[in-house]
Each structure stands twice: as C-alpha cells, then as structure tokens.
Design a protein around this motif. Structure first.
Motif, PDB file in Angstrom:
ATOM      1  N   ALA A 199     -49.529 -68.273 -30.680  1.00  0.00           N
ATOM      2  CA  ALA A 199     -50.286 -67.273 -30.588  1.00  0.00           C
ATOM      3  C   ALA A 199     -50.580 -69.012 -29.302  1.00  0.00           C
ATOM      4  N   ARG A 200     -50.794 -69.847 -28.783  1.00  0.00           N
ATOM      5  CA  ARG A 200     -50.076 -70.724 -28.193  1.00  0.00           C
ATOM      6  C   ARG A 200     -49.848 -70.435 -27.125  1.00  0.00           C
ATOM      7  N   ASP A 201     -48.240 -70.609 -27.720  1.00  0.00           N
ATOM      8  CA  ASP A 201     -47.071 -69.990 -26.177  1.00  0.00           C
ATOM      9  C   ASP A 201     -47.186 -68.676 -25.386  1.00  0.00           C
ATOM     10  N   LEU A 202     -47.451 -67.520 -26.749  1.00  0.00           N
ATOM     11  CA  LEU A 202     -47.378 -65.621 -26.391  1.00  0.00           C
ATOM     12  C   LEU A 202     -48.854 -65.314 -25.389  1.00  0.00           C
ATOM     13  N   GLY A 203     -50.113 -65.970 -26.487  1.00  0.00           N
ATOM     14  CA  GLY A 203     -51.372 -65.549 -25.381  1.00  0.00           C
ATOM     15  C   GLY A 203     -51.174 -65.753 -24.184  1.00  0.00           C
ATOM     16  N   PRO A 204     -50.471 -67.069 -23.213  1.00  0.00           N
ATOM     17  CA  PRO A 204     -50.688 -67.712 -22.182  1.00  0.00           C
ATOM     18  C   PRO A 204     -49.810 -66.867 -20.930  1.00  0.00           C
ATOM     19  N   ARG A 205     -48.161 -66.886 -21.582  1.00  0.00           N
ATOM     20  CA  ARG A 205     -47.313 -65.969 -21.089  1.00  0.00           C
ATOM     21  C   ARG A 205     -47.342 -64.717 -21.020  1.00  0.00           C
ATOM     22  N   LEU A 206     -48.782 -63.473 -21.670  1.00  0.00           N
ATOM     23  CA  LEU A 206     -48.934 -62.992 -21.558  1.00  0.00           C
ATOM     24  C   LEU A 206     -49.464 -62.587 -19.843  1.00  0.00           C
ATOM     25  N   VAL A 207     -50.128 -63.945 -19.975  1.00  0.00           N
ATOM     26  CA  VAL A 207     -51.587 -63.629 -19.243  1.00  0.00           C
ATOM     27  C   VAL A 207     -50.794 -64.198 -18.005  1.00  0.00           C
ATOM     28  N   HIS A 208     -49.677 -65.033 -17.833  1.00  0.00           N
ATOM     29  CA  HIS A 208     -48.889 -65.421 -16.514  1.00  0.00           C
ATOM     30  C   HIS A 208     -48.058 -63.867 -16.465  1.00  0.00           C
ATOM     31  N   THR A 209     -47.306 -63.647 -16.901  1.00  0.00           N
ATOM     32  CA  THR A 209     -47.321 -61.946 -16.032  1.00  0.00           C
ATOM     33  C   THR A 209     -47.934 -60.914 -15.759  1.00  0.00           C
ATOM     34  N   LEU A 210     -49.088 -61.492 -15.958  1.00  0.00           N
ATOM     35  CA  LEU A 210     -50.871 -60.174 -15.400  1.00  0.00           C
ATOM     36  C   LEU A 210     -50.998 -60.966 -14.673  1.00  0.00           C
ATOM     37  N   LEU A 211     -51.285 -61.925 -14.282  1.00  0.00           N
ATOM     38  CA  LEU A 211     -52.094 -62.708 -13.204  1.00  0.00           C
ATOM     39  C   LEU A 211     -51.594 -62.674 -12.133  1.00  0.00           C
ATOM     40  N   PRO A 212     -51.746 -62.147 -10.767  1.00  0.00           N
ATOM     41  CA  PRO A 212     -51.157 -62.300  -9.425  1.00  0.00           C
ATOM     42  C   PRO A 212     -51.490 -63.539  -8.562  1.00  0.00           C
ATOM     43  N   ILE A 213     -50.388 -64.014  -9.714  1.00  0.00           N
ATOM     44  CA  ILE A 213     -49.977 -66.706  -8.651  1.00  0.00           C
ATOM     45  C   ILE A 213     -49.067 -65.756  -7.366  1.00  0.00           C
ATOM     46  N   LYS A 214     -49.521 -67.050  -6.991  1.00  0.00           N
ATOM     47  CA  LYS A 214     -48.776 -66.911  -5.635  1.00  0.00           C
ATOM     48  C   LYS A 214     -47.665 -67.739  -5.928  1.00  0.00           C
ATOM     49  N   ASN A 215     -46.632 -67.295  -5.226  1.00  0.00           N
ATOM     50  CA  ASN A 215     -45.053 -67.889  -5.484  1.00  0.00           C
ATOM     51  C   ASN A 215     -44.630 -67.778  -7.071  1.00  0.00           C
ATOM     52  N   LYS A 216     -45.388 -66.506  -7.788  1.00  0.00           N
ATOM     53  CA  LYS A 216     -45.272 -66.662  -9.189  1.00  0.00           C
ATOM     54  C   LYS A 216     -43.307 -65.990  -9.982  1.00  0.00           C
ATOM     55  N   CYS A 217     -42.828 -66.410 -10.333  1.00  0.00           N
ATOM     56  CA  CYS A 217     -41.676 -66.182 -10.885  1.00  0.00           C
ATOM     57  C   CYS A 217     -41.824 -65.799 -12.212  1.00  0.00           C
ATOM     58  N   HIS A 218     -40.367 -65.373 -13.027  1.00  0.00           N
ATOM     59  CA  HIS A 218     -40.732 -64.808 -14.062  1.00  0.00           C
ATOM     60  C   HIS A 218     -41.301 -65.431 -15.318  1.00  0.00           C
ATOM     61  N   SER A 219     -41.734 -64.717 -16.404  1.00  0.00           N
ATOM     62  CA  SER A 219     -42.391 -65.348 -17.011  1.00  0.00           C
ATOM     63  C   SER A 219     -41.742 -66.041 -18.188  1.00  0.00           C
ATOM     64  N   ASP A 220     -39.498 -66.102 -18.143  1.00  0.00           N
ATOM     65  CA  ASP A 220     -39.083 -66.432 -19.455  1.00  0.00           C
ATOM     66  C   ASP A 220     -39.002 -65.408 -20.235  1.00  0.00           C
ATOM     67  N   TRP A 221     -39.304 -64.498 -19.961  1.00  0.00           N
ATOM     68  CA  TRP A 221     -39.664 -64.050 -21.567  1.00  0.00           C
ATOM     69  C   TRP A 221     -38.348 -63.714 -22.820  1.00  0.00           C
ATOM     70  N   PRO A 222     -37.057 -63.968 -21.910  1.00  0.00           N
ATOM     71  CA  PRO A 222     -35.892 -64.185 -22.920  1.00  0.00           C
ATOM     72  C   PRO A 222     -35.988 -65.528 -23.801  1.00  0.00           C
ATOM     73  N   TYR A 223     -36.432 -66.108 -23.553  1.00  0.00           N
ATOM     74  CA  TYR A 223     -36.713 -67.898 -24.273  1.00  0.00           C
ATOM     75  C   TYR A 223     -37.939 -67.363 -25.419  1.00  0.00           C
ATOM     76  N   ALA A 224     -38.496 -66.074 -24.379  1.00  0.00           N
ATOM     77  CA  ALA A 224     -40.153 -66.695 -25.968  1.00  0.00           C
ATOM     78  C   ALA A 224     -40.250 -65.870 -27.329  1.00  0.00           C
ATOM     79  N   TRP A 225     -38.740 -65.594 -27.854  1.00  0.00           N
ATOM     80  CA  TRP A 225     -39.531 -65.314 -29.275  1.00  0.00           C
ATOM     81  C   TRP A 225     -38.797 -66.991 -29.570  1.00  0.00           C
ATOM     82  N   ILE A 226     -38.380 -67.863 -29.059  1.00  0.00           N
ATOM     83  CA  ILE A 226     -38.272 -69.297 -29.858  1.00  0.00           C
ATOM     84  C   ILE A 226     -39.698 -69.463 -30.314  1.00  0.00           C
TER      85      ILE A 226
END
Length: 243
Positions: free
Chosen positions: A195-222
């Motif tokens: 939950a510590r990784d998945l929840g915030p990663r989802l938030v990173h994906t959804l938020l309108p952050i300036k200069n934001k990159c991908h959320s590295d979902w290929p790594y997220a399963w680890i």
C-alpha cells in the motif's frame, strides 16, 4: 473509531510523515534538501511510530497489506477482514500522498528533476535488476513480519488488544523499521508495504505535477509482490518452528 477508520487514518499518517521526509530531502529548496539516507530512515521509523500510536487500540495497527496477509496466514487474523484492512490501507496511503503534495507543492514546482518528484511518491531501485529487487523487497518484509509474529501478544491489560504491529506498542516496531531501512533499504528504498508504494504511485499518476514523468508502472509489481512473498515466507517459517 472502527478498525477500518483506524487503518485508514494510521496509514495516512504513516505516508504523510514517511513520504514527507523523502520530500524534504529530495525536493529543491527545502530546509532538509540533500540531508541524506539517515534522515529518511529516521523519518520513516518515526512515521511508523505515529501511525501505530493512532491505530493500535482499534485495529492492531497493521498499516500494511503484507502484515495483514502474514497474520491471516498464521491464524492470528480473520480472513474475512483481510480485504477491508487492505482497502483502508490503500486509501489511507493515497490520502497521505496527496497531503504531502499539497504541503510541498511549491517545491514540486521548482524541482525540475521528474525522478526526484517520483521518489517522493514511490520506491525505485538503486540498480534495476528485477529478480534482485524482488528478492530485496521479500527479505526486508520477511524480517518485518517474522519479528512482528514474536511480539504480537493478543492479551494486554484487562481488554483484548487487536493483533498487529501495535500489540506491544509503537517503539519496538519503529526501531525494527529503522533497522530494516538502515541495513536492507539501500537496494530498492524498502517499500516492504504494497500500500505504501501502490497508493502514492496512483496519486502521482493522477496529479497535475509540473515536469512530471511516467510513474514507472513496469517496476510497480515488485514492491507489491515482493512484500507479499516475504510475508508468506515468514508465515511458513513461523508455522514450521511452532509445530
């Protein structure tokens, strides 16, 4: 307070303070910029203290799907409650990550490195090697869960205390998480908590952050699978030694 609410709020504080210390270290122009790994591991240990203090009397303070799974596997937690606990933990982690973004929003906007922004939300490997990274997450979580099994005494005082990381108080768990971070966290950033990784990663994906990159979902399963594997291994060894 219900167990669901306790897990949600406890996990929210865990992420607010835990991801908050990462933000303070890695984002541009903060007071704690570049203060290093010792600050991060100490901040995370203290964030566990805060979360456990809040949730322990009501839910046992799992604050981590791997803890919930491990306790269920050894018969210390009811299976019909597992899904509700994990949902509360995921929602709490998302809310905590959102609050970190709001607190540090000006610093996110001045931080040009998108990977530093991502690091506030989710873990990432120092050296990207999927099998090694998965093993690191599993071993770190194995240590957490196996030790938790040995200080979860359901009978404390006059009332029955729910089983979880808070069964003997917040201080022992905080030191345990600190030790894991200092000793084993340098490889992947020690999520040891899906939950510590998945929840915030989802938030990173959804938020309108300036200069934001991908959320590295290929790594997220680890950092999701690794902690669950570590919890299962800890449960298996605990049951074998108990037999």
């Amino acid at each position: 307070m219900s167990a669901f609410t306790a897990e949600l709020i406890g996990t929210m504080f865990l992420i607010l303070l835990g991801n908050g210390v990462v933000a303070n270290v890695v984002l541009k122009s903060t007071k704690g910029n570049s203060s290093g790994w010792m600050v991060i591991t100490t901040g995370w240990a203290l964030s566990v203290f805060a979360g456990v203090v809040i949730a322990a009397p009501y839910s046992g303070a799992h604050l981590n799907p791997a803890v919930t799974l491990g306790l269920a596997l050894v018969g210390k937690f009811a299976w019909d409650q597992v899904g509700w606990y994990i949902l509360a933990q995921l929602l709490g982690a998302m809310l905590g990550a959102l609050l970190v973004w709001l607190v540090y929003k000006p610093h996110f906007e001045t931080t040009e490195d998108p990977l530093s922004q991502l690091a506030v939300f989710s873990t990432g490997p120092a050296i990207r090697h999927r099998l090694s990274n998965l093993f690191s997450e599993a071993v770190g979580t194995f240590v957490l869960i196996f030790v938790v099994f040995y200080f979860t005494n359901p009978e404390l005082g006059e009332e029955k205390t729910p089983i979880g990381m808070g069964a003997l108080g917040a201080i022992p768990v905080s030191f345990l998480v600190w030790a894991i971070g200092l000793s084993l966290g340098g490889t992947t950033g020690y999520a040891i908590n899906p939950a510590r990784d998945l929840g915030p990663r989802l938030v990173h994906t959804l938020l309108p952050i300036k200069n934001k990159c991908h959320s590295d979902w290929p790594y997220a399963w680890i950092p999701i699978l690794g902690p669950f594997l570590g919890a299962a291994a800890a449960a298996l060894l605990y049951l074998l030694l108990k037999a």
